[in-house]
Design an enzyme around this catalytic site. Structure first.
Site, PDB file in Angstrom:
ATOM      1  N   ARG A   1       6.768  -0.343  -1.282  1.00  0.00           N
ATOM      2  CA  ARG A   1       6.351   0.461  -2.429  1.00  0.00           C
ATOM      3  C   ARG A   1       5.324   1.530  -2.068  1.00  0.00           C
ATOM      4  O   ARG A   1       5.421   2.669  -2.510  1.00  0.00           O
ATOM      5  CB  ARG A   1       5.747  -0.452  -3.498  1.00  0.00           C
ATOM      6  CG  ARG A   1       6.780  -1.352  -4.117  1.00  0.00           C
ATOM      7  CD  ARG A   1       6.171  -2.293  -5.128  1.00  0.00           C
ATOM      8  NE  ARG A   1       7.243  -3.079  -5.735  1.00  0.00           N
ATOM      9  CZ  ARG A   1       7.064  -4.046  -6.610  1.00  0.00           C
ATOM     10  NH1 ARG A   1       5.841  -4.373  -6.989  1.00  0.00           N
ATOM     11  NH2 ARG A   1       8.080  -4.693  -7.121  1.00  0.00           N
TER      12      ARG A   1
ATOM     13  N   HIS B   1       3.811   1.909  -8.116  1.00  0.00           N
ATOM     14  CA  HIS B   1       5.234   1.619  -8.025  1.00  0.00           C
ATOM     15  C   HIS B   1       6.005   2.937  -7.916  1.00  0.00           C
ATOM     16  O   HIS B   1       5.801   3.835  -8.718  1.00  0.00           O
ATOM     17  CB  HIS B   1       5.676   0.835  -9.261  1.00  0.00           C
ATOM     18  CG  HIS B   1       6.964   0.124  -9.064  1.00  0.00           C
ATOM     19  ND1 HIS B   1       8.148   0.795  -8.921  1.00  0.00           N
ATOM     20  CD2 HIS B   1       7.255  -1.193  -8.968  1.00  0.00           C
ATOM     21  CE1 HIS B   1       9.123  -0.101  -8.756  1.00  0.00           C
ATOM     22  NE2 HIS B   1       8.600  -1.300  -8.780  1.00  0.00           N
TER      23      HIS B   1
END
Ligand SMILES: Cc1cc2nc3c(=O)[nH]c(=O)nc-3n(C[C@H](O)[C@H](O)[C@H](O)COP(=O)(O)OP(=O)(O)OC[C@H]3O[C@@H](n4cnc5c(N)ncnc54)[C@H](O)[C@@H]3O)c2cc1C
Ligand code: FES
Lengths: 259, 644
Positions: free
Chosen positions: B337, B266
């Protein structure tokens, strides 16, 4: 920073017999920690101490924790006599060492309440909370047997209020903060959330009666409205939910032939 | 050996309905004669346990926390997707299906993903009926937002605490079944082995974490809903206790492990601040809607910032590199991401990272505040800004946030067929623990959807097909298979306790994490992976000869708990490396430096790698066997992702 820690160590669990809590016995131990960085979280400071203890062949301090993001409700300890320590609206895992100064002495103890027996060191048994939820903290709806989610509009203000109650993380700080070890804030948050929403209205009377009965059976104390619970709640759950629950409860008692 | 995915025939949109009609049913009166073990009480486990109990099965529910309500799902922030099309913006089951397959970089099964999109709408109905207080509009209807770069608003949310509210809903349904006597809870209990008899899953071995007692539990079927394995990297956004032990030990008993190298990193997490760091905190993806990502153009400026000699605010506009906007003009800061994460690594590798460690980039709200005013930004992100300030002591209204990528989610997991059954009959895997729906990359707000889909709407149907074939007789736990498994678990624990070496469990875990992050993290190459494999093998040997675990087995022993988990992480780490080495292509979260386009983007090889890699355990320290399940795409066209 250099700090002195006074930590409750208890190897034998507390027991409850005939409604009385029998302590497993324990004592405060003193530890010196150095090289504490202000950016460490409180639990990271304890991690470092535990690693040192392990290396020197001593048993680490046991405490509950998991998410370390202030949401699972697992961490639980008094820090200098305050549940979750000095910072308002903050769980122990989110407290950082910059809240302390070099040379401080910090007292660390487990939650103390009859309904939360100590298991070991700083770890306590909060299963009483689960049993209160099992007594009625739900809407009786089976999976798949329901209507479209937008079938019943709910005013935004009501949904927001219900949400505020629903943010409770079940950590038990309210009980720990209360001189009577009352669980009213915890129970009232769930009762209020469900009684405000249309989905929960059908069962509101039996729910509040059953949950309160279970709360009493678990040995939590009475509420004398000191407000300590709400002041120490890391999620800032408001006292107004206790008032709401009292209304729910007396309303239910007046008209029901339950319990 | 061939893997049977059991995907039903027929057109995509009709497969699930047909399948539900064709599968065997268990007579309602008979259900109460069957026992089901559900390990895990997160969204997948709690929803499955409650739904199965409602149907009449006897359920035993396990978790290692002190209460089912504390499972890691509680921490999910952003939201849950569903193809309700309440916003009338062109969403549909097919679009959610399509986006998920594409987002997964074409490495998931069409049929599974389509079913997920179909049942997504029921999830929202179910949760609302339970009293989950989703965000609402002034008119009283449910509010939605667009999440993770999706082009429609299909994400339902409850402020920044969606996972908490959904989990408390599932926990309430579970609690109701406990009160009804249909579920028995086993909190603070850890599964340490799977028991199979005649090749079928018939029970588990557990350790009571308070007393240390090793216990046997038998059942007609076992469901593993034990979450992801991100903590193999030591630092991740996962909760401290999240682990792979249940899945890994089932793997060693015959459940194939699929796509272990697919992990999601992330891009917006709070950077590491020191050696004592125990976990990483996610800052919601939504921040990238208004924040601009940048680093200084000049290495000298970055150096000064690192040393604290210069403030980011004082760097002039022309000396800032808004590298995502520069490289991806059409998506800018909203690239997926994996792309955002990789680019942060590149600029830091160039020496332009900020923060004392050099491993951070700025996420700057200056321009958004100038444009919309501080009040509006506060209304949108107030709680996140506050959380950031609590942790870092920096005020993001005044100075840019510092962020860096962190391990967040694992797409890989136990291989399951369309029924969510693993390669061991009677053993199911649900939620993050399985590999099924996200391919090589998961879209935001889709994990919560998948966990609840599996638990509320898939397994309650599909389990019947298997249970209906079994006699109702219970398996006694004094069967030799249980005794043998118990003895093995005890022997393993005794061995850990007897080593009494010099290094702590955390020492090993940190070392493993560093190897995995350096060589099997954001970008990988063959040479590095080979080095990593050797290092992990060496670490494993050292672990078993030099780890220090104090205390005894029949007592509460937190070091022993960790040691069991870390020993499994080390073994899994090696398999992840094998998998990453085998997959000679880049796809989704798996980026092999040797396989990139001229522009430096991930380059898939659909001709040779359009398969699920299922690994079969063949024995201690032996190279696992690779079994391929070919992926067949009949409804979507494979394209190269482009965000330029
Ligand atoms: C910070 C954060 C934010 C996120 N935000 C989002 C989001 O906005 N939207 C989204 O869709 N997804 C999000 N995710 C991902 C999502 O939260 C998870 O993938 C999902 O909740 C996993 O659910 P689960 O039920 O599979 O497992 P978990 O919730 O991880 O539960 C695992 C359960 O298994 C139990 N368990 C594990 N091992 C054992 C064992 N050996 N013995 C006994 N019990 C065991 C645990 O006690 C626990 O009850 C987020 C993740 C993180 C880390
Ligand atoms: S560890 Fe989860 S709230 Fe503190």
């Amino acid at each position: 920073m250099k700090l002195t820690l006074k930590v409750w160590r208890q190897s034998k669990p507390d027991k409850v017999e005939n409604g009385k809590l029998i302590s497993g016995g324990g004592k405060m131990e003193t530890y010196q920690v150095s090289d504490v960085s202000k950016d460490m979280s409180f639990l990271e400071m304890l991690d470092v101490l535990n690693e040192d203890l392990l290396r020197s062949g001593k048993e680490p301090i046991v405490f509950d924790h998991d998410c370390r993001e202030g949401i699972c409700g697992m961490c639980s300890m008094y820090i200098n006599g305050q549940p979750h320590g000095p910072q308002q609206g903050t769980t122990t895992c989110q407290l950082h060492m910059r809240s302390f100064k070099d040379g401080d002495t910090i007292y660390i103890e487990p939650w103390r309440a009859k309904a939360f027996p100590v298991i070991k060191d700083l770890m306590v048994d909060r299963s009483a909370f689960d049993r209160i939820m099992q007594a009625g903290g739900y809407v009786s709806v089976n999976t798949g047997v329901t209507v479209d989610a937008n079938e019943i509009p709910i005013a935004k203000s009501t949904a927001d209020k219900a949400f505020d109650a629903a943010t409770c993380i079940g950590c038990g700080a309210c009980v720990a903060a209360c001189k009577n070890a009352s669980a009213m804030l915890f129970v009232s948050a769930k009762v209020s959330q469900l009684s405000m929403l249309p989905q929960g209205k059908t069962e509101r009377k039996t729910r509040v009666e059953n949950m309160v009965a279970q709360m009493d059976a678990e040995g939590f104390g009475a509420c004398t409205n000191t407000g300590a619970c709400s002041a120490e709640c890391p999620k800032g759950i408001s006292m107004e939910y206790i008032a709401r629950m009292n209304r729910e409860y007396y309303g239910a008692k007046l008209t029901s032939n339950n319990v | 050996m061939k893997l049977e995915s059991k995907i039903p025939d027929g057109p995509l949109a009709e497969k699930w309905e047909r399948h539900k009609f064709n599968i065997k049913l268990v007579n309602p009166a008979n259900k109460r004669k069957y026992d089901v073990i559900v390990v895990g009480t997160g969204l997948a486990g709690a929803s499955a346990a409650a739904s199965l109990a409602e149907l009449g099965y006897n359920v035993k529910s396990f978790c290692f926390q002190d209460s089912p309500r504390r499972a890691h799902s509680i921490a999910a922030q952003g939201g849950i997707n569903a193809a309700k099309n309440y916003q009338n913006d062109g969403d549909s089951v097919f679009r959610l299906f399509y986006d998920t397959v594409k987002g997964g970089d074409y490495r998931s099964r069409e049929a599974n993903v389509h079913r997920l999109a179909q049942v997504s709408v029921n999830i929202i109905d179910q949760c609302v009926a339970q009293g989950v207080p989703f965000a609402r509009e002034y008119g009283g209807l449910l509010d939605n937002r667009s999440f993770g770069g999706a082009q429609v608003s299909r994400t339902f949310y409850a402020r920044g605490q969606t996972g908490q509210q959904l989990l408390l809903g599932a926990y309430s349904a579970l609690s109701r079944q406990v009160a009804n006597g249909k579920v028995k809870l086993y909190p603070r209990t850890e599964m340490l082995d799977l028991v199979t008899i005649d090749g079928k899953a018939r029970g588990i071995i557990t350790r009571n974490l308070v007393t240390g007692q090793i216990e046997s539990h038998s059942a007609h079927a076992v469901l593993l809903c034990t979450g992801g394995y991100g903590n193999v990297f030591f630092l991740s956004t996962n909760a401290m206790g999240s682990n792979v032990t249940a899945a890994w030990r089932a793997h060693k008993k015959g459940a194939h492990f699929a796509n272990p190298c697919y992990v999601q990193i992330h891009p917006t997490c709070i950077p590491v601040s020191g050696d004592y760091q125990s976990k990483l905190t996610l800052m919601s993806e939504s921040l990238r809607n208004d924040g601009r990502v940048w680093v200084p153009k000049k290495i000298e400026d970055a150096e000064k910032i690192r040393k604290g000699e210069m403030k980011p605010e004082s760097i002039k506009e022309e000396d800032r590199d808004y590298y995502l906007e520069r490289k991806y003009p059409s998506f800018g800061n909203l690239v997926p991401r994996d792309v955002a994460s990789r680019n942060a690594k590149y600029v830091c590798d160039e020496g332009r990272g900020v923060a004392p460690t050099g491993l951070a980039v700025f996420l700057d709200f200056r321009d958004a505040i100038k444009r919309d005013g501080e009040d509006l930004i506060r209304a949108k992100y107030g709680n996140l800004f506050q959380m950031y300030e609590k942790i870092t002591d920096d005020n993001p209204y005044e100075t840019p946030m510092k962020i860096y990528p962190a391990i967040h989610y694992t797409m890989g997991g136990l291989w399951v067929d369309y029924n969510l059954m693993t390669s061991v009959p009677g053993l199911y895997a649900l939620g993050e623990a399985n590999f099924s729906d996200h391919g090589a990359n998961r879209l935001g707000a889709s994990a919560l959807m998948q966990g609840l889909a599996d638990g509320y709407f898939v397994v309650p149907y599909t389990i019947g097909d298997y249970i209906a074939t079994l006699p109702t007789d219970k398996v006694p736990t004094d069967h030799p298979a249980f005794k043998e498994a118990e003895a093995n678990v005890k022997a393993n624990i005794d061995k850990l306790l007897s080593i009494n070496g010099d290094k702590t469990v955390d020492d090993f875990h940190k070392e493993l994490g560093k190897i995995m992050w350096d060589y099997c993290g954001m970008s990988r190459n063959a040479e590095g992976l080979k080095i990593a494999k050797e290092k992990v093998q060496k670490l494993r040997k050292e672990f078993w000869s030099n780890v220090k675990v104090l205390g005894g087995s029949e007592e509460l022993n937190i070091t022993l708990e960790k040691a069991c988990r870390v020993s499994d992480f080390i073994e899994l780490g090696e398999l992840m490396i094998d998998d990453a080495l085998m997959r000679e292509e880049s796809c989704g979260g798996h980026f092999r430096e040797e396989y990139q386009t001229d522009e430096g983007e991930a380059k898939r090889d659909d001709d040779n790698f359009s398969f699920v890699a299922a690994w079969k355990y063949v024995g201690e320290e032996a190279q696992e066997e690779l079994i391929k399940e070919d992926l067949i795409f009949e409804n979507v066209k494979l394209t190269q992702r482009s965000y330029k």
